[in-house]
Write an enzyme that holds these catalytic residues in place. Structure first.
Site, short mmCIF file in Angstrom:
data_model
loop_
_atom_site.label_atom_id
_atom_site.label_comp_id
_atom_site.label_asym_id
_atom_site.label_seq_id
_atom_site.Cartn_x
_atom_site.Cartn_y
_atom_site.Cartn_z
N GLU A 1 0.84 -1.22 -0.02
CA GLU A 1 -0.09 -0.06 -0.03
C GLU A 1 0.75 1.25 0.00
O GLU A 1 0.37 2.41 -0.44
CB GLU A 1 -0.81 0.09 1.22
N SER B 1 -49.98 -29.21 37.29
CA SER B 1 -49.82 -29.58 38.90
C SER B 1 -48.41 -29.00 39.54
O SER B 1 -48.21 -29.23 40.61
CB SER B 1 -49.60 -31.02 38.90
#
Length: 777
Positions: free
Chosen positions: A99, A470
């Site tokens: 770069e 229950s």
């Protein structure tokens, strides 16, 4: 006098030169003025570079488990900040080689490189490449639109680069650049990309890995996932440039360019505990705001236990698939050839992107299918499906179930090098949820809100309101004990009619039988309905409702007698938290998921200090624990005895088997499981009780969650059997007699061509006028 013509000519020559010089100076002045004007125009709207001093890129909010391991994250941009010192030299060399070869020499603008790029553009009559330095790229990424390739944008980029170079050092600039650059698939910065593509910290990158990341700076078009060939070529170009720059030797270049991409992709999915993470996210956003969660990077230290969560995930899946196998093959599979989803040789399923492990349930592609075998593709693996691997369907030939191109589910039984052994499965029809709470602290250790978060974000552990059957009876018996009852008091289990809500109400037992005179301990262990309703009538159903409020139940509970059998909607999260009261000697600690929250820099924002509530006396809590131990020892929850350590709990089943529950606890941990269809009108099927549908899930979870933990007795809890000799009572049914929660049935072989199982027609449970209340279990 003599005339002097030469002198006259010379003066005229000087006048000509003056004119040329004047014209040249004038043109220079105009050019300079124009340049100054352009600079003034382009610089007039430049952002303030000072903003970089306070600029902070968006970072990931990280979620940690109870042991400090990173387990999840929230972010709009996946970014992990790193300093220049944390950047490995090999990555620095790779990036600068491709770069900005003169990065350490120029002061923001590389004029020789600009001249070279301009000459190439002239030769090709188009823009073939740029000459942006790392500093110019940083300026463009932070302040400008880099998709704009105009002369104006390039000039502004150069001016900004000059200012950045004046204010910051080269290491500072490179660090900012390294955290800002986009590297495809939502990853910003080299640190995040290293974790994503290679599953390792940036400091551990090898030469070929650093070169691959450096090559991706040019754009997402070089992603190794979407363009592996282009990514490989770009990586090798980086290696070539590194050799040119003297950063690596020719031998290193030659050896490295022959290596494969070597990806180990770690998708940033919060797939360990997605329902848990979603609850955390919603809380954080409501407390700190969306911006703080997704951009500022919080550090969230949760109560989640990794091993327990994995056990919860596996047990829920195993339990639901087990239920589905009991109810037959449904078929109707998607087919990639019929539905135009792809080709046999190129199709890739989303499941295959994630680790395939023993015990996993994954999608497989049918490549061949005949009367003897079927060949299945599961990612990089192949499996041969034999008739024994689909025996539960009642079919003997794979071709009767599968066609080439079908996408079916399979459980992984064994993994080999390139092959797997599998069993045919199918997407479960019902849903399930689980929550586990650490008793001493109130910390939520595991949470599952459904079979698949991708298919349904609805969290059935915290958002669903379901009838509890229950399992509600624990509040009735706790209230009775508080009012002076004992486990050895007797009650008559016989036909019984009472007025409730202005209507006659006749409860029935699950087995449609009556046991006569029995003790309360027997009534709870066997989950007898008639005694529970009688007890609720005696102590007052409104009193029971008041007790549930102390236990932390906030949902609406109608004060009618069918409530004693669970004919009211509740949330799993509240129900499980309420059960922690029993092993905690009567206190309840508010359940919570977060220990502390800090900023990205470590400043403490929040720390958990859960509220502690006195609910019932220690004596009542210990007695209830002893009674609930008997549910497992010889009651409706006997299957849980396989846990092999002290445990207590309660089953629950609603009318027409629409909801199945089991909530149980050991001295250390309380966990609850719910199973049912999202549509409350759809039954799980006859005999799909809490003991059959929910308890096996709880048992598998607890076996995994408590593995390696020492066996602990319930503190100060005296087994009721030891106290029984002090309480001589006459009963018609012994306390330890077998219960008939789920009558034993012979295991029948499935028919050769069994149709999909049918469920009873749906019917609603009525809370007031009901002659067939929820079955006890």
């Amino acid at each position: 006098m003599l005339s002097l013509p030469p002198i006259t000519l010379r003066l005229r020559g000087f006048k000509l030169i003056d004119r040329v010089a004047l014209a040249f100076l004038l043109l220079c002045a105009i050019a300079l003025g124009a340049a100054c004007g352009l600079l003034f125009v382009y610089a007039s709207d430049l952002p303030e570079i000072r903003a970089l001093e306070t600029y902070r890129p968006t970072v990931v909010t990280e979620i940690y488990a109870d042991d400090g391991q990173l387990v999840g994250s929230f972010a709009l941009q996946r970014r992990i900040l790193m300093t220049f010192e944390q950047c490995p030299k090999v990555l620095y060399n790779a990036v600068t080689s491709i770069e900005d070869q003169h990065y350490e020499e120029h002061w923001g603008i590389d004029f020789p490189r600009i001249a070279g790029a301009a000459w190439r553009n002239v030769l090709h009559h188009r823009i073939t490449g740029g000459a942006s330095t790392i500093t110019m790229q940083l300026a463009g990424n932070l302040f400008l639109d880099r998709s704009d390739r105009s002369f104006r944008r390039k000039m502004q980029e150069m001016l900004l680069a000059l200012q950045i170079e004046r204010r910051y050092t080269k290491p500072q600039i490179f660090a900012m650049y390294s955290n800002q650059v986009y590297l495809a698939h939502g990853n910003y910065g080299f640190a995040a990309a290293s974790e994503f593509y290679f599953g390792k910290p940036v400091g551990d990158l090898k030469l070929q890995e650093a070169a691959l990341l450096a090559g991706m700076v040019n754009g997402p078009k070089f992603s190794p996932l979407t363009n592996p060939t282009g990514a490989l070529q770009r990586r090798n170009l980086v290696l070539y440039r590194m050799e040119e720059e003297g950063r690596i030797t020719a031998a290193e270049h030659e050896a490295t360019k022959k290596t494969p991409l070597g990806l180990h992709v770690q998708y940033p999915r919060n797939d360990l505990a997605p329902y848990f993470f979603e609850e955390v996210r919603k809380y954080l956003e409501s407390t700190y705001g969306t911006e703080a969660v997704h951009e500022r990077g919080l550090r969230v230290y949760t109560t989640l236990n990794i091993a327990m969560q994995r056990a919860a995930n596996q047990s829920i899946r195993d339990g639901l698939h087990g239920y589905d196998r009991r109810h037959g093959w449904r078929g109707d599979l998607p087919n990639i050839l019929r539905d135009n989803l792809g080709k046999l040789d190129t199709y890739e399923d989303e499941d295959w992107r994630h680790p395939i492990e023993k015990g996993s349930y994954v999608t497989g592609l049918v490549l061949t299918a005949d009367e003897k075998n079927a060949t299945i593709k599961i990612g990089p693996y192949r499996a041969i499906l034999s008739p024994s691997d689909l025996a539960w369907t009642g079919r003997k030939k794979p071709a009767e179930l599968l066609k080439v191109g079908d996408l079916a589910q399979f459980s992984i039984l064994e993994l080999r090098e390139n092959t797997v052994r599998v069993q045919l499965e199918q997407q479960p029809a019902p849903q399930a949820a689980m929550l586990a709470i650490d008793n001493p602290t109130g910390e939520i250790k595991a949470m599952v809100g459904g079979y698949s978060f991708e298919d349904s974000k609805f969290n059935r552990a915290t958002q669903a309101y379901r009838q509890v059957g229950s399992s509600f009876k624990v509040y009735v018996y706790a209230d009775a004990l508080e009012k002076g009852a004992t486990p050895f008091d007797t009650i008559l289990d016989a036909p019984f009619t009472v007025t409730s809500g202005g209507q006659p109400y006749s409860p029935h037992n699950y087995d449609e039988k009556f046991e006569g005179n029995i003790t309360l301990r027997r009534a709870l262990a066997g989950s007898r309905n008639v005694p529970a309703v009688k007890l609720a009538e005696k102590i007052g159903i409104s009193s029971v409702v008041d007790v549930t409020r102390r236990f932390g139940i906030t949902t609406s509970l109608p004060p009618y007698l069918p409530l004693a059998l669970g004919a009211a909607d509740m949330k799993l999260s509240e129900h499980v938290s309420a059960f922690t009261v029993f092993p905690n000697d009567g206190i309840r600690i508010d359940p919570h998921m977060i220990r502390r929250v800090t900023s990205y820099d470590g400043a403490l924002l929040e720390e958990a200090h859960p509220e502690v509530h006195d609910v019932i006396s220690p004596e009542v809590a210990r007695t209830m624990t002893a009674m609930l131990e008997e549910v497992i020892q010889f009651g409706t929850g006997m299957q849980a005895k396989a846990l092999g350590r002290p445990a207590a709990g309660k089953t629950g089943t609603t009318q027409d088997y629409t909801d199945a529950w089991f909530i149980g606890f050991t001295p250390q941990l309380t966990a609850g499981v719910w199973v049912g269809y999202d549509d409350k009108q759809i039954s799980l099927g006859k005999k799909e009780t809490g003991a059959r549908a929910a308890l096996p899930i709880w048992l598998e979870f607890m076996q995994g969650a408590l593995s390696g933990m020492p066996e602990v007795e319930f503190a100060n809890v005296v087994p009721l059997e030891q106290e029984a000799h002090d309480h001589a009572v006459h009963v018609d049914t012994p306390d330890t007699a077998p219960t008939e929660d789920e009558p034993t049935e012979r295991k029948a072989k499935p028919p050769a061509d069994s149709p999909p199982a049918k469920t009873p027609p749906p019917s609603k449970t009525t809370a007031v006028n009901s002659t067939t209340p929820p079955p006890a279990n």
